[in-house]
Design a protein around this motif. Structure first.
Motif, mmCIF file in Angstrom:
data_model
loop_
_atom_site.group_PDB
_atom_site.id
_atom_site.type_symbol
_atom_site.label_atom_id
_atom_site.label_comp_id
_atom_site.label_asym_id
_atom_site.label_seq_id
_atom_site.Cartn_x
_atom_site.Cartn_y
_atom_site.Cartn_z
ATOM 1 N N LEU A 196 12.233 2.517 -0.353
ATOM 2 C CA LEU A 196 12.124 2.352 -1.795
ATOM 3 C C LEU A 196 12.115 3.714 -2.487
ATOM 4 O O LEU A 196 12.057 4.770 -1.851
ATOM 5 N N ASP A 197 12.167 3.675 -3.817
ATOM 6 C CA ASP A 197 12.111 4.928 -4.577
ATOM 7 C C ASP A 197 10.720 5.545 -4.560
ATOM 8 O O ASP A 197 10.540 6.719 -4.872
ATOM 9 N N LEU A 198 9.716 4.736 -4.198
ATOM 10 C CA LEU A 198 8.356 5.272 -4.106
ATOM 11 C C LEU A 198 8.289 6.394 -3.080
ATOM 12 O O LEU A 198 8.814 6.265 -1.979
ATOM 13 N N GLN A 199 7.639 7.491 -3.431
ATOM 14 C CA GLN A 199 7.509 8.621 -2.526
ATOM 15 C C GLN A 199 6.133 8.614 -1.874
ATOM 16 O O GLN A 199 5.102 8.652 -2.549
ATOM 17 N N ALA A 200 6.111 8.549 -0.540
ATOM 18 C CA ALA A 200 4.845 8.510 0.186
ATOM 19 C C ALA A 200 4.008 9.757 -0.072
ATOM 20 O O ALA A 200 2.779 9.701 -0.129
ATOM 21 N N VAL A 221 3.717 4.710 4.317
ATOM 22 C CA VAL A 221 3.201 3.653 3.455
ATOM 23 C C VAL A 221 4.148 2.467 3.448
ATOM 24 O O VAL A 221 5.381 2.639 3.358
ATOM 25 N N LEU A 222 3.585 1.282 3.530
ATOM 26 C CA LEU A 222 4.324 0.026 3.451
ATOM 27 C C LEU A 222 3.777 -0.755 2.258
ATOM 28 O O LEU A 222 2.559 -0.926 2.135
ATOM 29 N N VAL A 223 4.671 -1.213 1.390
ATOM 30 C CA VAL A 223 4.248 -1.964 0.196
ATOM 31 C C VAL A 223 4.828 -3.373 0.253
ATOM 32 O O VAL A 223 5.621 -3.709 1.132
ATOM 33 N N ALA A 377 7.914 1.897 13.673
ATOM 34 C CA ALA A 377 7.019 0.839 13.216
ATOM 35 C C ALA A 377 7.485 0.279 11.877
ATOM 36 O O ALA A 377 7.513 -0.950 11.678
ATOM 37 N N LEU A 378 7.873 1.159 10.943
ATOM 38 C CA LEU A 378 8.339 0.671 9.647
ATOM 39 C C LEU A 378 9.656 -0.085 9.788
ATOM 40 O O LEU A 378 9.890 -1.070 9.074
ATOM 41 N N GLU A 379 10.497 0.360 10.702
ATOM 42 C CA GLU A 379 11.744 -0.364 10.945
ATOM 43 C C GLU A 379 11.448 -1.790 11.401
ATOM 44 O O GLU A 379 12.026 -2.762 10.885
ATOM 45 N N ALA A 389 9.253 -0.182 2.989
ATOM 46 C CA ALA A 389 8.776 1.172 3.260
ATOM 47 C C ALA A 389 8.927 2.070 2.045
ATOM 48 O O ALA A 389 9.976 2.077 1.377
ATOM 49 N N ALA A 390 7.876 2.834 1.745
ATOM 50 C CA ALA A 390 7.981 3.904 0.766
ATOM 51 C C ALA A 390 8.775 5.057 1.376
ATOM 52 O O ALA A 390 8.796 5.233 2.598
ATOM 53 N N ALA A 391 9.430 5.822 0.549
ATOM 54 C CA ALA A 391 10.292 6.891 1.043
ATOM 55 C C ALA A 391 9.469 8.050 1.599
ATOM 56 O O ALA A 391 8.438 8.432 1.037
ATOM 57 N N GLY A 392 9.948 8.600 2.736
ATOM 58 C CA GLY A 392 9.356 9.790 3.292
ATOM 59 C C GLY A 392 8.017 9.534 3.966
ATOM 60 O O GLY A 392 7.524 8.416 4.047
#
Length: 800
Positions: A196-200, A221-223, A377-379, A389-392
């Motif tokens: 996502l565009d969210l930056q960890a 981070v997972l949202v 894990a995020l995959e 997944a949040a980015a980075g």
């Protein structure tokens, strides 16, 4: 470590059988204990869709289901209630077999016929869950064999790894070994997933206060999290690896740990204050309620995961209850870190918590694998629809890993192995093991990969060459040098002989813990000034009942007797040979003493033509006398003891050999018996075997059989009760001279015919000469001398 063959095949092609692979791994130092086939014997299971469910007309807890198994509708009676119309389930029709050799037959339940069984996980051998029917994904085809879908064709390698091979505590680590041994390439793929565009980095802050204890900490981070059960394929793999599925988020962290060897932990993002993670040592007085619901007291040397307000986890061991992922969790903070192995091991032992994660951290994880594991894990979480997944990532890496560089000399390899391994072969082996060798000046310059935390020296690399090249190729050689035969010490010989003798006397050996607690001394009525109360305390006791090293041996046997007596086993004769421990001033280690203890209660077993006998003081005394005679301790005597607080006054004796006080024997004091909830009459003994070893013992000698007959006489004496029988026997032996060969007390009588304060002692005497046949007159003179001596010394009288 349990490794799935099917899982291994995702990393490396395996063209050999599981048995051959197990042999190859074992010969290379990765021992395979056995090959487990969890679903062995499961046949004929197919998939089916539930098309109808109705209650049983004659049973409230049973249901009748109509299940389509591909054109055929089966009527099945079941007690499960976790399924509904439309669910796809594994079905065992009539003729199928399940785990445990359960054959499915047509049956009738309360008047309704059942033509099969809908299966739970444990019935298929893929888990231990028997709470309900196993529900398959809704898109599972119907009427096909369930084996391939459920992985019933899998085989599991059970590995027995040495402590240094922490890299093999993962499927990837074992796959590296398999690829090396089989000469196959290792399949690698980089995790790929949308972000996502969210930056960890804007959502999480991580501070490491002690980089020596935490060399790297990765947070992702997972949202949009949706907590629920993980898919069947993932649960099946966790089951086969011995891990219980919990939820999709937790299952993914466990899955990645098993796959890549990197433990992870998922925190509820919103439970971490300001999303600020601080990795630091514990402060005095801090506590944490861990995921198992127990409150733990934390010591200053423990590494913690905290936020600015409170502790949220014990690093590498277990997370906190307040920050766990629950059904209400909507954002997850994923931890993937590298902690100091020694710190984790000490913390795990101090808290009594040992988990799959702590085991891996104790052996050392790959510091370069933290970010890779977090990405994997995020995959997986996105693949199974658990969130986005949040980015980075927030990757705090104060001291990045620098590969160790070592030198390997081919001539040194030959010197150590006694085998000339070609330089080309050495290079090939090191390349397959990912050590990246570079030849220079006839030597190899080797870079140690980050996952091999056990390789530090040239000799470690020589071992790698030896195990991959094959230990079986090293030629057999005879040992050289001076050798001496191994012999047992005197103490070991005595222990072995005592065990044989005591077992022959009908006693049973037990082995108890060497730990005790201070309450034991109160139960034994020992005064506060008793030196036995001075113990060696344990820094890390197993439990509150085992906090000290024992100073007495027999109380452990009393615990065993009490457990038996509570379970209505009222007859027991036990012994133990073990050590006791006493602290020494200005010495780091305690003084150890070797002891023999025995405890008896009840009666001997009766048999055909044999009556039962009480296991009392005299039984145990006879056992000790028999044992003493066999080991050459013929000077053993028993002296009355009145002042032992744990023992019954008047029914206790000291064991002596000359001036040496060897131990004690007697009935326990009634208050001690009450404290242990034991019946009256329990007798015990405890003997100092170190003193027994120090006492001069008679060496057994063999004498020829007598050539001349013996003469037997009985002697009945009335004598005062306060005169011990052993003193009377000593006087008889002295007066009887060398012709008195045997003396035995066969009767003790007190009754109406004997006056008050006196008793009758009956003795059997055997006279024999080596050079002639004795006459009655000659024996009579000796007998008269014995009687006169007894009369003059003790006032004894012949009983008419």
């Amino acid at each position: 470590m349990r490794v799935s063959i099917n899982w291994l095949k995702e990393f490396v092609d395996i063209p050999v059988t599981s048995a051959e692979l197990a042999d190859r791994l074992t010969l290379a130092g990765v021992a395979v204990d056995r090959i487990d086939k969890p679903s062995a014997g499961v046949t004929g299971v197919v998939t089916g869709r539930v098309v109808e469910v109705r209650p049983h007309p004659n049973a409230d807890r049973l249901l009748i289901a109509a299940v389509d198994i591909g054109g055929e509708i089966l009527q099945i009676v079941t007690g499960a209630a976790n399924f509904k119309v439309g669910d796809v389930v594994p079905v065992a029709p009539v003729g199928a077999t399940l785990a445990g050799d359960l054959a499915i037959r047509r049956a009738k339940f309360r008047g309704v016929e059942s033509w099969g069984m809908m299966c739970a996980a444990d019935e298929l051998g893929i888990g231990d869950d028997h709470e309900g029917i196993l529900i398959l994904p809704s898109d599972t085809p119907v009427g096909v064999a369930a084996g391939p879908i459920l992985g019933l064709d899998d085989e599991i390698l059970e590995l027995d790894l040495t402590p240094n091979r922490g890299d093999c505590l993962s499927v990837l680590g074992v796959a590296r070994e398999v690829a090396t041994l089989l000469g196959k390439p290792l399949k690698r793929r980089k995790p790929a997933f949308p972000e996502l565009d969210l930056q960890a980095q804007r959502m999480v802050r991580v501070d490491i206060e002690d980089p020596r204890l935490c060399s790297r900490y990765v947070a992702r981070v997972l949202v949009d999290v949706r907590v629920g059960p993980s898919p069947l394929w993932m649960q099946t793999r966790l089951f086969t690896a011995g891990v219980r599925p919990i939820s999709n988020i937790v299952d993914v962290t466990n899955y990645v740990m098993l796959e890549l060897g990197q433990p992870q932990h998922a925190f509820d993002y919103d439970a971490v204050h300001n999303a600020h993670v601080i990795v630091r040592r514990a402060r005095p007085g801090e506590t944490l309620v861990t995921l198992d619901g127990n409150e733990r007291s934390l010591a200053p040397d423990m590494l913690l995961i905290t936020d600015p307000r409170t502790v949220i986890g014990v690093a590498g061991v277990m997370g906190g209850l307040d920050s766990e992922v629950t059904a209400d969790t909507r954002r997850v903070l994923l931890e993937s870190a590298c902690f100091n192995p020694v710190s984790i091991r000490r913390t795990s032992r101090a808290l009594g918590l040992r988990s799959e994660a702590s085991i891996r951290f104790e052996k050392g994880v790959d510091p370069e694998g933290c970010l890779k594991a977090a990405d994997r894990a995020l995959e997986l979480m996105q693949i199974i629809g658990a969130g986005h997944a949040a980015a980075g990532a927030v990757d705090v890496y104060p001291d990045p890993y620098t590969p160790r560089t070592l030198i390997v000399r081919p001539e040194r390899v030959e010197e150590i192995l006694g085998l000339a391994v070609p330089a080309k072969t050495i290079r090939d082996i090191l390349e397959r093991l990912e050590f990246a060798p570079r030849e220079t000046g006839g030597r190899f310059l080797v870079r140690v990969p980050s996952h091999r935390t056990d390789v530090f020296r040239e000799i470690d690399l020589i071992e790698e060459v030896a195990r991959i090249h094959g230990y079986h190729r090293i030629p057999d050689t005879l040992p050289f040098g001076v050798t001496v035969p191994g012999v047992r010490t005197k103490a070991q010989v005595l222990e072995s002989r005592l065990r044989e003798l005591l077992v022959a006397c009908g006693l049973t050996e037990v082995i108890t813990y060497t730990f005790t607690n201070r309450k034991v001394f109160d139960r034994l009525r020992l005064p506060g000034t008793s030196p036995l109360r001075r113990t060696v305390p344990l820094r890390n006791p197993l439990n509150e009942d085992q906090t000290e090293m024992r100073t007495l041996l027999y109380p452990s046997l009393l615990d065993v007797l009490a457990r038996n007596y509570q379970r209505r086993n009222t007859n027991a004769a036990l012994f133990e040979i073990g050590r006791v421990y006493h602290p020494r001033d200005n010495a780091p280690l305690p003084e150890e003493g070797l002891r023999l203890a025995a405890a008896l209660m009840g009666r001997t077993p009766a048999g055909w033509r044999r009556k039962d006998e009480p296991l009392d003081f005299f039984f145990l005394k006879g056992v000790l006398e028999s044992v003493a005679r066999e080991i050459g301790l013929e000077t053993l005597t028993f002296t009355a003891e009145q002042d032992e607080p744990s023992f019954h006054p008047g029914r206790t004796a000291r064991l002596r050999a000359g001036e040496a006080n060897l131990g004690i024997i007697g009935e326990l004091h009634p208050e001690v018996l009450e404290a242990y909830d034991l019946p009256p009459g329990v007798v015990v003994t405890e003997i100092d075997l170190d003193l027994v070893l120090a006492v001069d013992k008679k060496t057994p000698t063999f004498v020829p059989l007598p050539r001349f007959p013996s003469v037997e006489r009985d002697l009945a004496l009335v004598i005062r009760k306060d005169i011990p029988a052993r003193e009377v026997m000593a006087l008889i032996r002295k007066a009887g001279g060398e012709l008195l060969r045997e003396l035995r007390l066969f009767d003790v009588y007190e009754g109406r015919q004997i006056r008050e304060g006196y008793r009758n002692l009956g003795f059997s005497l055997v006279f024999r000469a080596e050079d002639r046949t004795l006459t009655d007159e000659e024996v009579g003179r000796y007998l008269e001398a014995i009687i006169r001596t007894l009369e003059d010394t003790y006032g004894a009288q012949l009983r008419a």
